[in-house]
Design an enzyme around this catalytic site. Structure first.
Site, PDB file in Angstrom:
ATOM      1  N   ARG A  75     -28.356 -69.930 -23.583  1.00 50.27           N
ATOM      2  CA  ARG A  75     -28.657 -71.271 -24.122  1.00 50.27           C
ATOM      3  C   ARG A  75     -27.852 -71.407 -25.406  1.00 50.27           C
ATOM      4  NH1 ARG A  75     -34.350 -74.320 -24.834  1.00 50.27           N
ATOM      5  NH2 ARG A  75     -33.839 -74.647 -22.657  1.00 50.27           N
ATOM      6  N   HIS A 123     -28.098 -79.194 -18.390  1.00 55.32           N
ATOM      7  CA  HIS A 123     -29.301 -78.361 -18.244  1.00 55.32           C
ATOM      8  C   HIS A 123     -29.592 -78.201 -16.741  1.00 55.32           C
ATOM      9  CE1 HIS A 123     -32.771 -76.236 -19.364  1.00 55.32           C
ATOM     10  NE2 HIS A 123     -33.512 -77.170 -19.904  1.00 55.32           N
ATOM     11  N   GLN A 176     -33.023 -76.959 -15.182  1.00 54.84           N
ATOM     12  CA  GLN A 176     -34.118 -77.924 -15.287  1.00 54.84           C
ATOM     13  C   GLN A 176     -34.050 -78.949 -14.153  1.00 54.84           C
ATOM     14  OE1 GLN A 176     -36.721 -78.023 -17.780  1.00 54.84           O
ATOM     15  NE2 GLN A 176     -37.515 -79.287 -16.109  1.00 54.84           N
ATOM     16  N   ASP A 178     -36.679 -87.937 -21.860  1.00 57.42           N
ATOM     17  CA  ASP A 178     -36.513 -86.708 -22.642  1.00 57.42           C
ATOM     18  C   ASP A 178     -36.644 -87.092 -24.115  1.00 57.42           C
ATOM     19  OD1 ASP A 178     -35.838 -84.109 -23.406  1.00 57.42           O
ATOM     20  OD2 ASP A 178     -33.726 -84.269 -22.819  1.00 57.42           O
ATOM     21  N   CYS A 188     -38.826 -82.936 -19.035  1.00 54.19           N
ATOM     22  CA  CYS A 188     -38.522 -81.494 -19.033  1.00 54.19           C
ATOM     23  C   CYS A 188     -39.368 -80.728 -20.040  1.00 54.19           C
ATOM     24  CB  CYS A 188     -37.036 -81.275 -19.283  1.00 54.19           C
ATOM     25  SG  CYS A 188     -36.444 -81.836 -20.890  1.00 54.19           S
ATOM     26  N   ARG A 219     -39.732 -74.184 -12.844  1.00 54.81           N
ATOM     27  CA  ARG A 219     -38.552 -73.540 -13.435  1.00 54.81           C
ATOM     28  C   ARG A 219     -38.475 -72.087 -12.973  1.00 54.81           C
ATOM     29  NH1 ARG A 219     -36.261 -75.248 -18.282  1.00 54.81           N
ATOM     30  NH2 ARG A 219     -34.902 -73.454 -17.991  1.00 54.81           N
TER      31      ARG A 219
HETATM   32  N1  NVA Z   1     -32.422 -82.606 -24.294  1.00 54.14           N
HETATM   33  C1  NVA Z   1     -33.287 -81.599 -24.850  1.00 54.14           C
HETATM   34  C2  NVA Z   1     -33.893 -80.765 -23.773  1.00 54.14           C
HETATM   35  C3  NVA Z   1     -34.832 -79.693 -24.250  1.00 54.14           C
HETATM   36  C4  NVA Z   1     -35.323 -78.827 -23.145  1.00 54.14           C
HETATM   37  C5  NVA Z   1     -32.502 -80.748 -25.829  1.00 54.14           C
HETATM   38  O1  NVA Z   1     -31.339 -80.446 -25.543  1.00 54.14           O
HETATM   39  O2  NVA Z   1     -33.043 -80.395 -26.879  1.00 54.14           O
HETATM   40  N1   CP Z   2     -37.435 -77.664 -20.667  1.00 58.37           N
HETATM   41  C1   CP Z   2     -36.984 -76.616 -21.367  1.00 58.37           C
HETATM   42  O1   CP Z   2     -35.862 -76.134 -21.177  1.00 58.37           O
HETATM   43  O2   CP Z   2     -37.891 -76.129 -22.262  1.00 58.37           O
HETATM   44  P1   CP Z   2     -37.641 -75.063 -23.407  1.00 58.37           P
HETATM   45  O3   CP Z   2     -36.756 -75.689 -24.431  1.00 58.37           O
HETATM   46  O4   CP Z   2     -39.014 -74.732 -23.923  1.00 58.37           O
HETATM   47  O5   CP Z   2     -36.980 -73.849 -22.791  1.00 58.37           O
END
Ligand code: NVA
Ligand code: CP
Length: 309
Positions: free
Chosen positions: A108, A135, A138, A224, A264, A292
């Site tokens: 990540r 992502h 997800q 989101d 998500c 997930r």
């Molecule tokens: N769009 C959000 C998703 C978090 C799971 C982010 O990138 O923070």
């Molecule tokens: N939806 C998702 O990826 O959640 P986290 O940021 O908690 O991993």
């Protein structure tokens, strides 16, 4: 002479074909069924997954970690703060070292180019656990969840209300591969960009100024956070710009009567979604979060062992 098979990475949704998704989604259902029946499913004994987090996480960490243990393997957890990644060791060097010791890597991070740089120097498959642009794990879980509740997503309409972000881009990629339509409504200045989303054409999505119109007739309404990780400096400007892009009961009312709501997570009730919607009867966010783990177990198994059935 036998040839070493090419390494398969999962860096964006378009890295797999519709046929591979059909296999993965069926396999995930089987893996979930075994999990629910307390039946062991351990094809990855002695395999190790390295998880690298340059951004915070709850679901991604727990789902990959628990999932890998359930598959019989083990995990190593690294963050920017507690590894040399935070002290400017080049990503290529980190990739060469880490991938000599583990069988699979989940990352990540920020820019997609970073994970691509890592993958280019990795001896083992790399999975995108979220980047600024995408992502994919997800959306794989979201589609699995849709199918569980409503059957095939082909030909259906997904309404995306909010930021033209990593989730929106990945929905667009998925729509092109799996044959559904996305109605996208974002505030101006936060639109999706087809070239960033990496899609071939605009055939699978339609843009709406009014979020209500995007939701009209939709089979799935999803949103989101207004401010994704890494964009916190824009928080105030985003709060002002996104005020009308809150999924509410009116938007759900103009969608199909059996429309589902997804997010998500993490969610901010009263910002991108009303509590009545996310905590209401059309919301499947808890299944979505749990799934997930099941889809990622199928994905890890597939990247390491190929098709097993
Ligand atoms: N769009 C959000 C998703 C978090 C799971 C982010 O990138 O923070
Ligand atoms: N939806 C998702 O990826 O959640 P986290 O940021 O908690 O991993």
């Amino acid at each position: 002479m036998s040839q070493t098979p090419a390494i398969k990475h999962y860096l964006q949704f378009s890295d797999l074909t519709a046929d591979e998704y059909a296999y993965l989604l069926t396999r995930a259902a089987l893996i979930k069924k075994k999990f629910k029946a307390y039946e062991k499913h351990q094809p990855l004994v002695d395999r190790t997954l390295a998880m690298i987090f340059e951004k915070a996480s709850t679901r991604t960490r727990v789902s990959f970690e628990a999932g890998m243990y359930q598959l019989g393997g083990s995990v190593v957890h690294l963050t920017t703060g507690d590894s040399q990644l935070g002290r400017a060791e080049p990503i290529e060097d980190s990739a060469k070292v880490i991938s000599r010791m583990v069988d699979l890597v989940m990352i990540r991070t920020f820019e997609q180019t970073k994970i691509e740089g890592f993958a280019a120097h990795s001896r083992v498959p790399v999975i995108n656990g979220l980047t600024n642009e995408f992502h994919p794990c997800q959306i794989l879980a979201d589609i699995f969840t849709y199918i569980e509740h409503r059957g095939s997503i082909a030909g259906k309409t997904v309404a995306w209300v909010g930021d033209g972000n990593n989730m929106a881009n990945t929905w667009l990629q998925a729509s092109e591969i799996l044959g559904f339509t996305v109605h996208v409504s974002t505030p101006s200045g936060y639109e999706v960009d087809q070239s960033i989303a990496g899609i071939r054409s605009s055939d699978s999505y339609k843009v709406f100024k009014d979020p209500m119109e995007a939701c009209r007739g939709a089979d799935l309404v999803t949103t989101d956070v207004w401010t994704s990780m890494g964009y916190e400096a824009e928080n105030e400007a985003r709060r002002a710009a996104f005020a009308e892009w809150r999924v509410d009961t009116e938007m759900m009312r103009v969608a199909q009567p059996d429309a589902l709501f997804m997010h998500c997570l993490p969610a901010h009730r009263g910002e991108e979604v009303e509590a009545e919607v996310i905590d209401g009867p059309q919301s499947v966010v808890w299944d979505e979060a749990e799934n997930r783990m099941h889809v990622q177990k199928a994905l890890m198994e597939y990247l390491l062992l190929g098709r097993l059935a």
